[in-house]
Design an enzyme around this catalytic site. Structure first.
Site, PDB file in Angstrom:
ATOM      1  N   LYS A  49       0.838  -1.197   0.000  1.00 38.55           N
ATOM      2  CA  LYS A  49       0.000   0.000   0.000  1.00 38.55           C
ATOM      3  C   LYS A  49       0.874   1.249   0.000  1.00 38.55           C
ATOM      4  O   LYS A  49       0.651   2.187  -0.757  1.00 38.55           O
ATOM      5  CB  LYS A  49      -0.926   0.006   1.236  1.00 38.55           C
ATOM      6  CG  LYS A  49      -2.069  -1.003   1.133  1.00 38.55           C
ATOM      7  CD  LYS A  49      -2.843  -1.181   2.442  1.00 38.55           C
ATOM      8  CE  LYS A  49      -3.877  -2.291   2.311  1.00 38.55           C
ATOM      9  NZ  LYS A  49      -4.616  -2.590   3.541  1.00 38.55           N
ATOM     10  N   GLN A  93      -4.596  -1.342   9.842  1.00 39.77           N
ATOM     11  CA  GLN A  93      -4.608  -2.671   9.236  1.00 39.77           C
ATOM     12  C   GLN A  93      -5.233  -3.688  10.199  1.00 39.77           C
ATOM     13  O   GLN A  93      -4.925  -3.730  11.378  1.00 39.77           O
ATOM     14  CB  GLN A  93      -3.170  -3.081   8.863  1.00 39.77           C
ATOM     15  CG  GLN A  93      -3.052  -4.368   8.072  1.00 39.77           C
ATOM     16  CD  GLN A  93      -3.655  -4.301   6.672  1.00 39.77           C
ATOM     17  OE1 GLN A  93      -3.785  -3.223   6.095  1.00 39.77           O
ATOM     18  NE2 GLN A  93      -4.038  -5.443   6.127  1.00 39.77           N
ATOM     19  N   ASP A 116     -10.946   3.368   4.594  1.00 35.39           N
ATOM     20  CA  ASP A 116     -11.437   1.993   4.395  1.00 35.39           C
ATOM     21  C   ASP A 116     -12.963   1.925   4.298  1.00 35.39           C
ATOM     22  O   ASP A 116     -13.503   0.889   3.919  1.00 35.39           O
ATOM     23  CB  ASP A 116     -11.061   1.139   5.627  1.00 35.39           C
ATOM     24  CG  ASP A 116      -9.772   0.366   5.441  1.00 35.39           C
ATOM     25  OD1 ASP A 116      -9.557  -0.159   4.342  1.00 35.39           O
ATOM     26  OD2 ASP A 116      -9.014   0.270   6.423  1.00 35.39           O
TER      27      ASP A 116
HETATM   28  N1  GUN Z   1      -7.136  -6.455   6.297  1.00 32.06           N
HETATM   29  C1  GUN Z   1      -7.456  -7.139   5.189  1.00 32.06           C
HETATM   30  N2  GUN Z   1      -8.009  -6.322   4.250  1.00 32.06           N
HETATM   31  C2  GUN Z   1      -8.027  -5.090   4.803  1.00 32.06           C
HETATM   32  C3  GUN Z   1      -8.483  -3.828   4.328  1.00 32.06           C
HETATM   33  O1  GUN Z   1      -8.991  -3.659   3.208  1.00 32.06           O
HETATM   34  N3  GUN Z   1      -8.312  -2.799   5.208  1.00 32.06           N
HETATM   35  C4  GUN Z   1      -7.767  -2.955   6.445  1.00 32.06           C
HETATM   36  N4  GUN Z   1      -7.679  -1.877   7.230  1.00 32.06           N
HETATM   37  N5  GUN Z   1      -7.370  -4.106   6.911  1.00 32.06           N
HETATM   38  C5  GUN Z   1      -7.474  -5.164   6.087  1.00 32.06           C
END
Ligand code: GUN
Length: 283
Positions: A49, A93, A116
């Site tokens: 990311k 995350q 998100d």
């Molecule tokens: N863990 C797995 N996919 C995601 C996501 O799209 N966002 C976040 N914050 N954690 C994740």
């Protein structure tokens, strides 16, 4: 043989478009990612990311916190980012360590910085058909893939395997808002294979390699694989038995190179939208 839905190609196109747009602004959009502990899969996702955000001309910062951090200290960290005018998007995350209450952490993020789309205000607005500040990245990426391939959603029976707050639930709202008939399956669903075999659009988000067999898939169905399962030989395998299902499906997403890259493209797109909103730029 199914048509391959290439998420990698579409995500590259989207990211390139965002990169060009960002060149027009005096400031750069800023994304901050918080990672707690050292879950190896999370570390890979987070570094991807950050890397893609920087390639796209964003400011990106990863805050790495100890596994043992308290709820209060993690919330304090979020509060600092909420108040920082230079931070446009905050992502924590998931999964978080067991002693942390994930819901309270998500609720702590300002909805207008919740890149998100996980905050109850954002997910709630999506559920009732209003525009949220941001829509969860993976479900939004799936819709973009369907649209790019001119796949009609209205009136279709969409079956989603997996009811997570990250994928299954928000995707069900997006599909429902587009007039699909949606069935959400989970670990307690009876006759799962029968339900799946009625799907015009079948989405697997369970995290079990090759879980969906070709006998479960209707001839010509659109099959979307959200699974990213790392095998012992380091290979990535989806939740769909790709080799068999591609012979029967109408469309199918590969793993890797399908839904995964779209998630990151949508994260950047969300960050850019939040940046524009916060800076009162044309959205
Ligand atoms: N863990 C797995 N996919 C995601 C996501 O799209 N966002 C976040 N914050 N954690 C994740």
């Amino acid at each position: 043989m199914a048509v391959l839905i290439k998420g990698k190609d579409l995500s590259t196109k989207i990211v390139e478009k965002i990169r060009h747009e960002v060149l027009n602004y005096d400031k750069k959009p800023t994304l901050v990612v918080i990672i707690v502990g050292n879950n190896p899969a999370s570390q890979i996702y987070v570094s991807k990311k950050k890397h893609t955000a920087e390639l796209t001309g964003f400011n990106s910062r990863v805050i790495e916190l100890e596994e043992s951090i308290s709820q209060k200290d993690l919330e304090k960290q979020i509060e600092i980012l909420n108040q920082d005018k230079n931070v446009n998007g905050i992502l924590v995350q998931i999964p978080l360590p067991k002693h942390i209450n994930t819901y309270n952490i998500i609720e702590k993020i300002l909805p207008e910085k919740d890149v998100d789309g996980f905050h109850p205000i954002n997910i709630g607005r999506l559920a009732i058909g209003l525009k949220p500040y941001a829509v969860s990245c993976t479900p939004q990426g799936i819709i973009k893939l369907l649209e790019e391939n001119n796949i009609e959603i209205e009136g279709k029976h969409a079956v989603i395997i997996g009811r997570s707050n990250i994928v299954g639930k928000p995707l069900s709202y997006l599909l429902l808002n587009r007039n699909a008939t949606v069935t959400v399956c989970h670990s307690k669903t009876k006759n799962l294979s029968d339900v799946c075999s009625q799907a015009d659009i079948l989405v697997a988000a369970v995290g079990i390699p090759k879980f969906v067999k070709s006998e479960w898939v209707k001839e010509g169905a659109i099959v979307i694989d959200v699974g990213i399962n790392r095998m012992e030989n380091n290979k990535l395998i989806g939740d769909i038995d790709f080799e068999e299902v591609e012979k029967k499906a109408g469309y199918i997403t590969p793993v890797p190179g399908g839904v995964g890259p779209m998630t990151i493209a949508m994260l950047l797109s969300n960050t850019l939208e939040l940046f524009k909103l916060q800076n009162k730029l044309e959205a």
